[in-house]
Scaffold this motif. Structure first.
Motif, PDB file in Angstrom:
ATOM      1  N   ILE A 344       9.352  -2.804  -1.106  1.00 53.97           N
ATOM      2  CA  ILE A 344       8.078  -3.468  -0.728  1.00 53.97           C
ATOM      3  C   ILE A 344       7.164  -2.885   0.333  1.00 53.97           C
ATOM      4  O   ILE A 344       7.963  -2.584   1.307  1.00 53.97           O
ATOM      5  CB  ILE A 344       8.439  -4.954  -0.355  1.00 53.97           C
ATOM      6  CG1 ILE A 344       9.042  -5.528  -1.515  1.00 53.97           C
ATOM      7  CG2 ILE A 344       7.001  -5.744  -0.012  1.00 53.97           C
ATOM      8  CD1 ILE A 344       8.200  -5.725  -2.867  1.00 53.97           C
ATOM      9  N   ALA A 345       5.999  -2.706   0.134  1.00 56.57           N
ATOM     10  CA  ALA A 345       5.412  -2.040   1.393  1.00 56.57           C
ATOM     11  C   ALA A 345       4.541  -3.003   2.004  1.00 56.57           C
ATOM     12  O   ALA A 345       3.954  -4.194   1.261  1.00 56.57           O
ATOM     13  CB  ALA A 345       4.278  -0.960   0.542  1.00 56.57           C
ATOM     14  N   SER A 346       4.394  -2.950   3.219  1.00 59.57           N
ATOM     15  CA  SER A 346       3.733  -3.871   4.055  1.00 59.57           C
ATOM     16  C   SER A 346       2.929  -2.958   5.122  1.00 59.57           C
ATOM     17  O   SER A 346       3.645  -2.371   5.921  1.00 59.57           O
ATOM     18  CB  SER A 346       4.528  -4.845   4.754  1.00 59.57           C
ATOM     19  OG  SER A 346       3.702  -5.723   5.509  1.00 59.57           O
ATOM     20  N   TYR A 347       1.604  -2.932   5.314  1.00 59.07           N
ATOM     21  CA  TYR A 347       1.131  -1.919   6.128  1.00 59.07           C
ATOM     22  C   TYR A 347      -0.252  -2.641   6.373  1.00 59.07           C
ATOM     23  O   TYR A 347      -1.004  -3.439   5.963  1.00 59.07           O
ATOM     24  CB  TYR A 347       0.895  -0.699   5.598  1.00 59.07           C
ATOM     25  CG  TYR A 347       0.167  -0.387   4.386  1.00 59.07           C
ATOM     26  CD1 TYR A 347      -0.864  -0.145   4.339  1.00 59.07           C
ATOM     27  CD2 TYR A 347       0.949  -0.891   3.244  1.00 59.07           C
ATOM     28  CE1 TYR A 347      -1.937  -0.035   3.085  1.00 59.07           C
ATOM     29  CE2 TYR A 347       0.044  -0.694   1.977  1.00 59.07           C
ATOM     30  CZ  TYR A 347      -0.896  -0.206   2.001  1.00 59.07           C
ATOM     31  OH  TYR A 347      -1.768  -0.229   0.590  1.00 59.07           O
ATOM     32  N   ALA A 417       7.254   2.559  -3.390  1.00 52.91           N
ATOM     33  CA  ALA A 417       7.024   1.106  -2.783  1.00 52.91           C
ATOM     34  C   ALA A 417       5.675   0.375  -3.664  1.00 52.91           C
ATOM     35  O   ALA A 417       4.941   1.107  -4.315  1.00 52.91           O
ATOM     36  CB  ALA A 417       6.534   1.297  -1.465  1.00 52.91           C
ATOM     37  N   VAL A 418       5.806  -1.111  -3.728  1.00 51.98           N
ATOM     38  CA  VAL A 418       4.710  -1.738  -4.565  1.00 51.98           C
ATOM     39  C   VAL A 418       4.591  -2.864  -3.370  1.00 51.98           C
ATOM     40  O   VAL A 418       5.157  -3.228  -2.472  1.00 51.98           O
ATOM     41  CB  VAL A 418       5.135  -2.219  -5.674  1.00 51.98           C
ATOM     42  CG1 VAL A 418       5.443  -1.239  -6.853  1.00 51.98           C
ATOM     43  CG2 VAL A 418       6.566  -3.221  -5.502  1.00 51.98           C
ATOM     44  N   SER A 419       3.274  -3.428  -3.483  1.00 51.04           N
ATOM     45  CA  SER A 419       2.930  -4.662  -2.736  1.00 51.04           C
ATOM     46  C   SER A 419       3.080  -6.045  -3.379  1.00 51.04           C
ATOM     47  O   SER A 419       3.104  -6.159  -4.589  1.00 51.04           O
ATOM     48  CB  SER A 419       1.325  -4.451  -2.511  1.00 51.04           C
ATOM     49  OG  SER A 419       0.881  -3.397  -1.478  1.00 51.04           O
ATOM     50  N   SER A 420       3.162  -7.021  -2.486  1.00 50.43           N
ATOM     51  CA  SER A 420       3.452  -8.237  -3.116  1.00 50.43           C
ATOM     52  C   SER A 420       2.442  -9.309  -2.021  1.00 50.43           C
ATOM     53  O   SER A 420       2.518  -9.197  -1.009  1.00 50.43           O
ATOM     54  CB  SER A 420       4.790  -8.738  -2.962  1.00 50.43           C
ATOM     55  OG  SER A 420       4.958 -10.039  -3.095  1.00 50.43           O
TER      56      SER A 420
END
Length: 478
Positions: A344-347, A417-420
């Motif tokens: 999971i990507a968080s930025y 990675a993917v976003s959620s």
């Protein structure tokens, strides 16, 4: 004495002098008339002086008008100094200033006023100020916030960054999050991915390897869990199964859902996959008994040495080391299902307000921060104040972090990675907050003996309500 007699008579135009009988006129002594020098009046000279003076003044005025009003229209215009307001998060002004100074040297007519914002109610404050025309020119937003800011963000021009350049330099997840209908809506200065933190002392003592699959993870968590004589957990093997005392619970559940091919935008279409993910998550409390609601928040439990495996982001390292500088731990990629190397990507992203009065200048700054040298300079400045800077958002800088064992694991997962929209620590009180509330209700309902299938059905309705409220495309990629 001379006596003169004269008489003048017109006779056919001839004049003759004759003697007359008239008594003589005796002339008295003749006194000479005093000679007065001839003088011209003074006013003609003054008039000439006045005319000359007026002429000179008019000429000077004419030259002044030419120089100040006519010539500038045909010559290069002098640019006025423009000040851009830049709202940031997390970074102090002293960290950003050296980077900003490089931009100002390159663009002497542009100044940047960087203001570090309080994350509390930041999203609401930002949206309100932009809508009423008093917001910043440039601002930071989370990668999941696009649905809430799509009508406030200025798309990047091709002069700022070309699509091909964006595709080549930034990770796929960034492209999916920030490119909408062919337009690019922001430039990230960092990327972060959910990763596995392990207590190396616990692993050495138990003689176990770091798990790579979820099956291995569950087995390792059981073997690392220590209980007292009353079967209470003294030291947990892993923090999964609850919601309220697990740091980044929304991100962890998203990871399980997406790796198991659940469609977050339409859970009912993949309800079985979603239910399986929920049941696996809950099993760490209900079946494996490696975690429960009595435990400290997971990041605190890990910092204390009471948790062997913790899921977190790079910024959690600073919290853990601050709480326990002597803790020995290492970072690894998250476990995965076969052929599902997803994290999971968080930025956070820098964008330009659609209502900025200085869009051209703001886009120049966007171009500047998209450059490789700018990210390197920022990382260097950040590393002066803490253990390391934010992980690079640019693909071509990944290998430069290869020798950093704490940071590199976050980078190597970025390509997959993917976003959620189930995202923690965004403090948005909006889309993320509402989605997380529905997700938390689902977890608690399953812990309370509601079936996972029913929980998924209810959760799907909640997701749809939030999506309809914001009525924009979401940054979720399945």
């Amino acid at each position: 004495m001379l006596i003169l007699y004269y008489n003048t008579k017109d006779m056919g135009g001839n004049t003759v002098f004759q003697n007359t009988t008239q008594p003589p006129i005796q002339a008295g002594p003749v006194n000479p008339t005093p000679q007065v020098e001839s003088q011209e009046p003074s006013f003609p000279i003054k008039g000439k002086i006045i005319k000359l003076s007026i002429g000179i003044l008019l000429f000077v005025l004419f030259i002044y008008l030419i120089i100040n009003f006519v010539i500038p229209r045909f010559g290069p215009k002098k640019e006025e100094t423009v000040t851009l307001t830049y709202w940031g998060l997390w970074e102090d002004k002293q960290v950003m200033q050296n980077v900003i100074s490089d931009f100002e040297k390159r663009n002497p007519n542009i100044k940047i006023d960087y203001i570090k914002q309080d994350p509390k109610e930041y999203r609401e404050r930002l949206a309100t100020r932009i809508l009423n025309g008093t917001g910043p020119d440039i601002f930071r937003f989370h990668n999941t916030w696009f649905p809430m800011f799509s009508d406030m963000l200025l798309p990047m021009s091709s002069d700022t960054i070309k699509k091909e350049e964006f595709q080549n330099n930034f990770y796929t997840v960034i492209q999916k999050d920030l490119v909408k209908n062919g337009a690019i809506y922001g430039i990230p200065l960092e990327i972060d991915t959910l990763s596995l933190f392990v207590n190396t002392d616990s692993f050495k003592a138990a003689g176990v390897e770091v798990p790579k699959t979820w099956e291995e993870f569950a087995k390792t968590a059981r073997s690392l869990t220590v209980k007292d004589e009353n079967n209470n957990i003294k030291s947990a093997g892993a923090a999964l199964g609850t919601f309220d005392n697990i740091t980044h619970a929304p991100d962890i559940i998203s990871l399980l859902l997406l790796q198991n091919s659940a469609n977050l935008n339409n859970l009912n279409s993949t309800s079985q996959n979603a239910a399986e993910a929920f049941n696996f998550y809950i099993s760490f409390v209900k079946e494996n008994n490696v975690w429960d609601e009595k435990q400290d928040p997971s990041i605190l439990a890990f910092a204390k040495g009471n948790l062997s495996m913790f899921f977190g982001y790079s910024w959690d390292i600073f919290i853990i080391k601050n709480a326990n500088p002597n803790l020995n731990f290492a970072i690894y990629p998250v476990p995965h299902l076969p052929d599902k190397n997803i994290s999971i990507a968080s930025y956070w992203v820098e964008g330009v307000s659609l209502k900025s009065k200085h869009q051209r200048e703001s886009l120049l700054f966007m171009k500047f921060i998209s450059e490789k040298e700018t990210e390197q300079k920022l990382f260097s400045e950040q590393a002066k104040t803490r253990l390391f800077g934010e992980p690079y958002a640019r693909v071509d800088l990944a290998e430069s972090l290869k020798d950093n064992p704490l940071l590199y694991p976050f980078i190597i997962q970025a390509k997959d990675a993917v976003s959620s929209f189930f995202a923690s620590d965004t403090y948005d009180n909006g889309l993320n907050f509402k989605m997380n509330n529905y997700l938390g209700d689902a977890v608690r309902s399953v812990l309370g003996n509601t079936s996972a299938e029913t929980a998924v059905e209810v959760l799907d309705k909640g997701i749809n309500q939030v999506l309809q409220q914001y009525s924009k495309s979401t940054p979720v990629s399945n």
